[in-house]
Design a protein around this motif. Structure first.
Motif, PDB file in Angstrom:
ATOM      1  N   UNK A  14      -4.422  -1.571 -16.730  1.00 16.61           N
ATOM      2  CA  UNK A  14      -5.348  -2.293 -15.873  1.00 16.61           C
ATOM      3  C   UNK A  14      -6.251  -1.336 -15.128  1.00 16.61           C
ATOM      4  N   UNK A  15      -7.310  -1.888 -14.592  1.00 18.46           N
ATOM      5  CA  UNK A  15      -8.287  -1.101 -13.840  1.00 18.46           C
ATOM      6  C   UNK A  15      -7.695  -0.724 -12.483  1.00 18.46           C
ATOM      7  N   UNK A  16      -7.546   0.568 -12.174  1.00 16.67           N
ATOM      8  CA  UNK A  16      -6.980   0.979 -10.885  1.00 16.67           C
ATOM      9  C   UNK A  16      -7.818   0.558  -9.683  1.00 16.67           C
ATOM     10  N   UNK A  17      -9.109   0.377  -9.879  1.00 21.92           N
ATOM     11  CA  UNK A  17      -9.990   0.021  -8.764  1.00 21.92           C
ATOM     12  C   UNK A  17     -10.144  -1.478  -8.570  1.00 21.92           C
ATOM     13  N   UNK A  18      -9.509  -2.273  -9.413  1.00 20.39           N
ATOM     14  CA  UNK A  18      -9.583  -3.730  -9.301  1.00 20.39           C
ATOM     15  C   UNK A  18      -8.767  -4.181  -8.090  1.00 20.39           C
ATOM     16  N   UNK A  19      -9.368  -4.982  -7.212  1.00 20.53           N
ATOM     17  CA  UNK A  19      -8.693  -5.430  -6.001  1.00 20.53           C
ATOM     18  C   UNK A  19      -8.370  -6.918  -6.026  1.00 20.53           C
ATOM     19  N   UNK A  20      -8.558  -7.568  -7.172  1.00 15.29           N
ATOM     20  CA  UNK A  20      -8.212  -8.981  -7.263  1.00 15.29           C
ATOM     21  C   UNK A  20      -6.703  -9.120  -7.449  1.00 15.29           C
ATOM     22  N   UNK A  21      -6.176 -10.221  -6.947  1.00 15.52           N
ATOM     23  CA  UNK A  21      -4.749 -10.471  -7.041  1.00 15.52           C
ATOM     24  C   UNK A  21      -4.475 -11.652  -7.954  1.00 15.52           C
ATOM     25  N   UNK A  26      -0.084 -12.602  -5.160  1.00 17.38           N
ATOM     26  CA  UNK A  26      -0.464 -13.175  -3.870  1.00 17.38           C
ATOM     27  C   UNK A  26       0.666 -14.013  -3.277  1.00 17.38           C
ATOM     28  N   UNK A  27       1.371 -14.786  -4.104  1.00 13.50           N
ATOM     29  CA  UNK A  27       2.369 -15.724  -3.591  1.00 13.50           C
ATOM     30  C   UNK A  27       3.789 -15.170  -3.553  1.00 13.50           C
ATOM     31  N   UNK A  29       4.828 -11.291  -4.661  1.00 18.88           N
ATOM     32  CA  UNK A  29       5.027  -9.852  -4.463  1.00 18.88           C
ATOM     33  C   UNK A  29       4.589  -9.350  -3.090  1.00 18.88           C
ATOM     34  N   UNK A  30       3.433  -9.786  -2.617  1.00 20.18           N
ATOM     35  CA  UNK A  30       2.979  -9.345  -1.287  1.00 20.18           C
ATOM     36  C   UNK A  30       3.874  -9.928  -0.186  1.00 20.18           C
ATOM     37  N   UNK A  31       4.230 -11.229  -0.220  1.00 22.69           N
ATOM     38  CA  UNK A  31       5.175 -11.728   0.794  1.00 22.69           C
ATOM     39  C   UNK A  31       6.535 -11.029   0.750  1.00 22.69           C
ATOM     40  N   UNK A  32       6.981 -10.633  -0.450  1.00 21.69           N
ATOM     41  CA  UNK A  32       8.239  -9.896  -0.557  1.00 21.69           C
ATOM     42  C   UNK A  32       8.119  -8.544   0.150  1.00 21.69           C
ATOM     43  N   UNK A  33       6.984  -7.907   0.012  1.00 22.53           N
ATOM     44  CA  UNK A  33       6.733  -6.627   0.682  1.00 22.53           C
ATOM     45  C   UNK A  33       6.716  -6.833   2.206  1.00 22.53           C
ATOM     46  N   UNK A  34       6.129  -7.938   2.654  1.00 20.28           N
ATOM     47  CA  UNK A  34       6.102  -8.250   4.090  1.00 20.28           C
ATOM     48  C   UNK A  34       7.532  -8.445   4.606  1.00 20.28           C
ATOM     49  N   UNK A  89       0.375  -4.692   4.534  1.00 23.16           N
ATOM     50  CA  UNK A  89       1.208  -4.820   3.335  1.00 23.16           C
ATOM     51  C   UNK A  89       0.353  -5.054   2.091  1.00 23.16           C
ATOM     52  N   UNK A  90      -0.709  -5.816   2.233  1.00 21.72           N
ATOM     53  CA  UNK A  90      -1.611  -6.050   1.105  1.00 21.72           C
ATOM     54  C   UNK A  90      -2.255  -4.742   0.654  1.00 21.72           C
ATOM     55  N   UNK A  91      -2.729  -3.941   1.603  1.00 21.17           N
ATOM     56  CA  UNK A  91      -3.340  -2.655   1.266  1.00 21.17           C
ATOM     57  C   UNK A  91      -2.329  -1.710   0.619  1.00 21.17           C
ATOM     58  N   UNK A  92      -1.108  -1.680   1.159  1.00 19.78           N
ATOM     59  CA  UNK A  92      -0.064  -0.843   0.562  1.00 19.78           C
ATOM     60  C   UNK A  92       0.222  -1.279  -0.873  1.00 19.78           C
ATOM     61  N   UNK A  93       0.304  -2.589  -1.081  1.00 12.98           N
ATOM     62  CA  UNK A  93       0.567  -3.098  -2.426  1.00 12.98           C
ATOM     63  C   UNK A  93      -0.557  -2.711  -3.380  1.00 12.98           C
ATOM     64  N   UNK A  94      -1.794  -2.883  -2.946  1.00 11.05           N
ATOM     65  CA  UNK A  94      -2.932  -2.546  -3.809  1.00 11.05           C
ATOM     66  C   UNK A  94      -2.972  -1.049  -4.123  1.00 11.05           C
ATOM     67  N   UNK A  95      -2.612  -0.201  -3.147  1.00 13.00           N
ATOM     68  CA  UNK A  95      -2.570   1.240  -3.389  1.00 13.00           C
ATOM     69  C   UNK A  95      -1.464   1.603  -4.384  1.00 13.00           C
ATOM     70  N   UNK A  96      -0.292   0.987  -4.233  1.00 13.02           N
ATOM     71  CA  UNK A  96       0.805   1.245  -5.164  1.00 13.02           C
ATOM     72  C   UNK A  96       0.449   0.786  -6.574  1.00 13.02           C
ATOM     73  N   UNK A  97      -0.177  -0.377  -6.676  1.00  8.44           N
ATOM     74  CA  UNK A  97      -0.574  -0.895  -7.986  1.00  8.44           C
ATOM     75  C   UNK A  97      -1.634  -0.007  -8.624  1.00  8.44           C
ATOM     76  N   UNK A  98      -2.596   0.462  -7.836  1.00  7.82           N
ATOM     77  CA  UNK A  98      -3.637   1.346  -8.361  1.00  7.82           C
ATOM     78  C   UNK A  98      -3.032   2.661  -8.842  1.00  7.82           C
ATOM     79  N   UNK A  99      -2.100   3.211  -8.087  1.00  9.67           N
ATOM     80  CA  UNK A  99      -1.441   4.454  -8.484  1.00  9.67           C
ATOM     81  C   UNK A  99      -0.652   4.257  -9.779  1.00  9.67           C
TER      82      UNK A  99
END
Length: 117
Positions: A14-21, A26-27, A29-34, A89-99
């Motif tokens: 996937x595209x590392x710079x893509x920020x769409x969820x 959204x429903x 993985x991010x709430x689990x991180x929270x 948490x959303x930003x952390x998730x997006x950074x981890x996914x991009x990495x």
């Protein structure tokens, strides 16, 4: 056939710079991180008190630990609805996914490798 945002990128992950969820991100993985961040950081004392009560009570924890359960749940609920924590948490998730999309190495594998050395 997957869309380019899910199959492109340097490793085909996937595209590392893509920020769409996606919906699952959204429903679920991010709430689990929270929840995890809240239990470990924000409500640590309440979580410890609940765990100690459960260890001491054994089978009867359902009845004996109601106070600790109520305290822990109110703390978790307070932080779960905090917009600033959600954004962090959303930003952390997006950074981890991009990495992951850049390197192909998951966060779990990264932690495992760092523990070995």
């Amino acid at each position: 056939m997957l869309p380019p945002t899910f199959s492109g990128g340097p490793k085909g992950l996937g595209d590392p710079d893509d920020r769409t969820l996606r919906k699952v991100e959204k429903d679920i993985l991010v709430p689990m991180k929270i929840r995890d961040k809240t239990k470990k950081d924000k409500c640590f004392a309440e979580n410890q008190a609940f765990a100690e009560c459960c260890k001491a009570s054994g089978f009867w924890m359902i009845f004996k630990c109601r106070g600790q359960t109520k305290t822990l749940n109110s703390c978790l609920e307070k932080w779960y609805h905090d917009e600033e924590l959600k954004n962090i948490c959303l930003e952390e998730y997006l950074q981890e996914r991009a990495e992951y999309r850049r390197t192909g190495i998951s966060q779990k594998q990264r932690r495992k490798e760092s523990a070995m050395f």
